[in-house]
Write a protein that holds these residues in place. Structure first.
Motif, PDB file in Angstrom:
ATOM      1  N   THR A 174       0.839  -1.184   0.000  1.00 23.11           N
ATOM      2  CA  THR A 174       0.000   0.000   0.000  1.00 23.11           C
ATOM      3  C   THR A 174       0.878   1.239   0.000  1.00 23.11           C
ATOM      4  O   THR A 174       2.109   1.148   0.067  1.00 23.11           O
ATOM      5  N   ARG A 175       0.278   2.398  -0.097  1.00 20.51           N
ATOM      6  CA  ARG A 175       0.971   3.679   0.056  1.00 20.51           C
ATOM      7  C   ARG A 175       0.313   4.390   1.220  1.00 20.51           C
ATOM      8  O   ARG A 175      -0.899   4.685   1.188  1.00 20.51           O
ATOM      9  N   ARG A 176       1.079   4.657   2.262  1.00 22.37           N
ATOM     10  CA  ARG A 176       0.560   5.352   3.429  1.00 22.37           C
ATOM     11  C   ARG A 176       1.710   5.971   4.203  1.00 22.37           C
ATOM     12  O   ARG A 176       2.886   5.699   3.941  1.00 22.37           O
ATOM     13  N   ALA A 177       1.387   6.802   5.185  1.00 26.94           N
ATOM     14  CA  ALA A 177       2.418   7.426   6.013  1.00 26.94           C
ATOM     15  C   ALA A 177       3.118   6.375   6.876  1.00 26.94           C
ATOM     16  O   ALA A 177       2.509   5.384   7.292  1.00 26.94           O
ATOM     17  N   ALA A 178       4.403   6.598   7.122  1.00 25.47           N
ATOM     18  CA  ALA A 178       5.185   5.737   8.011  1.00 25.47           C
ATOM     19  C   ALA A 178       6.287   6.603   8.607  1.00 25.47           C
ATOM     20  O   ALA A 178       7.111   7.153   7.877  1.00 25.47           O
TER      21      ALA A 178
ATOM     22  N   ARG B  68       4.876  11.758  -2.665  1.00 26.13           N
ATOM     23  CA  ARG B  68       5.932  11.307  -1.760  1.00 26.13           C
ATOM     24  C   ARG B  68       5.432  10.326  -0.698  1.00 26.13           C
ATOM     25  O   ARG B  68       6.140  10.029   0.266  1.00 26.13           O
ATOM     26  N   THR B  69       4.215   9.837  -0.851  1.00 31.79           N
ATOM     27  CA  THR B  69       3.674   8.875   0.106  1.00 31.79           C
ATOM     28  C   THR B  69       4.525   7.612   0.109  1.00 31.79           C
ATOM     29  O   THR B  69       4.782   7.031  -0.946  1.00 31.79           O
ATOM     30  N   PRO B  70       4.974   7.157   1.276  1.00 35.79           N
ATOM     31  CA  PRO B  70       5.842   5.975   1.318  1.00 35.79           C
ATOM     32  C   PRO B  70       5.163   4.725   0.775  1.00 35.79           C
ATOM     33  O   PRO B  70       3.934   4.572   0.847  1.00 35.79           O
TER      34      PRO B  70
ATOM     35  N   HIS C 218      10.901   4.978   1.145  1.00 34.78           N
ATOM     36  CA  HIS C 218      10.481   6.376   1.060  1.00 34.78           C
ATOM     37  C   HIS C 218      10.949   7.024  -0.239  1.00 34.78           C
ATOM     38  O   HIS C 218      12.075   6.794  -0.685  1.00 34.78           O
ATOM     39  N   HIS C 219      10.069   7.811  -0.819  1.00 32.66           N
ATOM     40  CA  HIS C 219      10.359   8.504  -2.075  1.00 32.66           C
ATOM     41  C   HIS C 219      10.737   9.949  -1.805  1.00 32.66           C
ATOM     42  O   HIS C 219      10.061  10.658  -1.058  1.00 32.66           O
ATOM     43  N   ARG C 220      11.835  10.387  -2.432  1.00 32.95           N
ATOM     44  CA  ARG C 220      12.228  11.791  -2.459  1.00 32.95           C
ATOM     45  C   ARG C 220      12.471  12.148  -3.920  1.00 32.95           C
ATOM     46  O   ARG C 220      13.068  11.370  -4.668  1.00 32.95           O
ATOM     47  N   THR C 221      11.988  13.312  -4.344  1.00 30.62           N
ATOM     48  CA  THR C 221      12.272  13.748  -5.697  1.00 30.62           C
ATOM     49  C   THR C 221      13.748  14.123  -5.800  1.00 30.62           C
ATOM     50  O   THR C 221      14.455  14.233  -4.789  1.00 30.62           O
ATOM     51  N   LEU C 222      14.213  14.323  -7.014  1.00 32.93           N
ATOM     52  CA  LEU C 222      15.603  14.717  -7.211  1.00 32.93           C
ATOM     53  C   LEU C 222      15.891  16.032  -6.487  1.00 32.93           C
ATOM     54  O   LEU C 222      16.934  16.188  -5.838  1.00 32.93           O
TER      55      LEU C 222
ATOM     56  N   ALA D 262      12.616   7.565   7.076  1.00 35.63           N
ATOM     57  CA  ALA D 262      11.585   8.583   6.916  1.00 35.63           C
ATOM     58  C   ALA D 262      12.164   9.988   6.892  1.00 35.63           C
ATOM     59  O   ALA D 262      11.571  10.900   6.318  1.00 35.63           O
ATOM     60  N   ASP D 263      13.308  10.182   7.538  1.00 33.72           N
ATOM     61  CA  ASP D 263      13.939  11.491   7.596  1.00 33.72           C
ATOM     62  C   ASP D 263      15.395  11.364   7.145  1.00 33.72           C
ATOM     63  O   ASP D 263      16.296  11.216   7.972  1.00 33.72           O
TER      64      ASP D 263
END
Length: 316
Positions: free
Chosen positions: A59-63, A243-245, A260-264, A194-195
């Motif tokens: 799934t895609r949700r906060a973590a 950016r939803t994990p 976790h996804h981060r854009t360039l 996450a960070d």
């Protein structure tokens, strides 16, 4: 004891392979890492692991930071055996490969010319079975291999090597300030936290002035495409800006794997905000010799869209 910790005292394995500064650093975490300590890897247990008893739901949700660390430590401990069996031949025992494309540090020299690595204190983060650290040691460097997964480091112990193995969280490195000349991470830690800025700040803290940190992650553009190696993986299916994990969870909704996804742009801003200077961004092209598939990586996709992003950062 805070989440993400392993019981025990951090000790070098063995200490004589560290410089005096790095040896003294072991067991001395930063102030914001109080209570989070590492674990010495001491047993050569058989590499046998039971498979997962359930099929997780994707799934895609906060973590958050805590849930991500707990889930990924458990996932890598459970899946380390299968990972090393499936990818061990490609990775080798003592190669430094930056990603599924097969870009080798021997050719890339992103940490510097191999002859200049001799005598350097190097921290490998998310080391897995410490293949990169083993290559660094062969160049005369003094590596320390760190991973969140105890099971992954048992594979490092199985393969061998006379350098320290440290089980600890990359967001709370158990080393004194300015302990290392270089740091590196090939698909380790950064995609799973996450960070990521927490990790970057910690890496900067333990690097000496002028130190370099090089890390590779899944190229951010890949998050817009299905994770498939064939033609079905060539059509955009998600927003690049979402950016939803990505979370795999059990029947009770507990995360068992998180990415976790981060854009360039996010990656660049994280690097700069953490006090690093970005000196290069490498997007390896797929080489003709590499005919293998690795998850969503394949010659088909690799010849059309980038699969890996490597960030070369320096501390002023």
């Amino acid at each position: 004891m805070r989440e993400g910790a392993h019981p025990g005292r951090i000790t070098p394995f063995p200490a004589q392979n560290l410089s005096s500064e790095a040896t003294r650093a072991l067991g001395r975490p930063s102030s914001d890492a109080a209570g989070r300590v590492g674990r010495k890897i001491t047993t050569r247990e058989p590499i046998i692991q039971e498979p997962e008893a359930f099929e997780p739901e994707a799934t895609r949700r906060a973590a958050d930071v805590t849930e991500s660390a707990r889930a990924n430590r458990g996932w890598w401990d459970r899946n380390a055996d299968e990972y090393q069996i499936e990818h061990g031949t490609f990775l080798g025992d003592d190669r430094f490969v930056w990603g599924p494309e097969g870009l080798d540090e021997v050719e890339a020299e992103l940490l510097g010319p191999p002859e200049e690595l001799k005598g350097k204190d190097v921290l490998e983060i998310g080391a897995g079975a410490a293949q990169c650290a083993r290559w660094l040691a062969a160049q005369g460097a003094r590596p320390v291999a760190l991973d969140l997964s105890h099971r992954q480091l048992q594979h490092a112990l199985r393969i061998g090597g006379s350098f320290p193995l440290v089980c600890a969280d990359a967001a709370a490195l158990p080393f004194a300030d300015a302990s290392f000349d270089l740091a590196c991470s090939a698909y380790g830690a950064l995609p799973f936290v996450a960070d990521p800025a927490m990790v970057l700040r910690e890496v900067r803290r333990v690097l000496r002035p002028g130190g370099r940190f090089v890390f590779s992650v899944t190229h951010p553009i890949r998050w817009a495409f299905p994770d498939e190696p064939g033609p079905e993986g060539l059509s955009v299916s998600n927003s690049y800006f979402d950016r939803t994990p990505y979370v795999e969870q059990d029947d009770h909704g507990r995360a068992v794997y998180v990415e976790h996804h981060r854009t360039l742009g996010d990656r660049v801003r994280d690097i700069v905000a953490s006090g690093f200077r970005l000196v290069d961004l490498v997007e390896p092209e797929w080489p003709a010799w590499n005919t293998s598939e690795w998850g969503g990586w394949s010659p088909l996709r690799g010849n059309l869209i980038p699969g890996t992003a490597i960030f070369v950062c320096e501390r002023d």
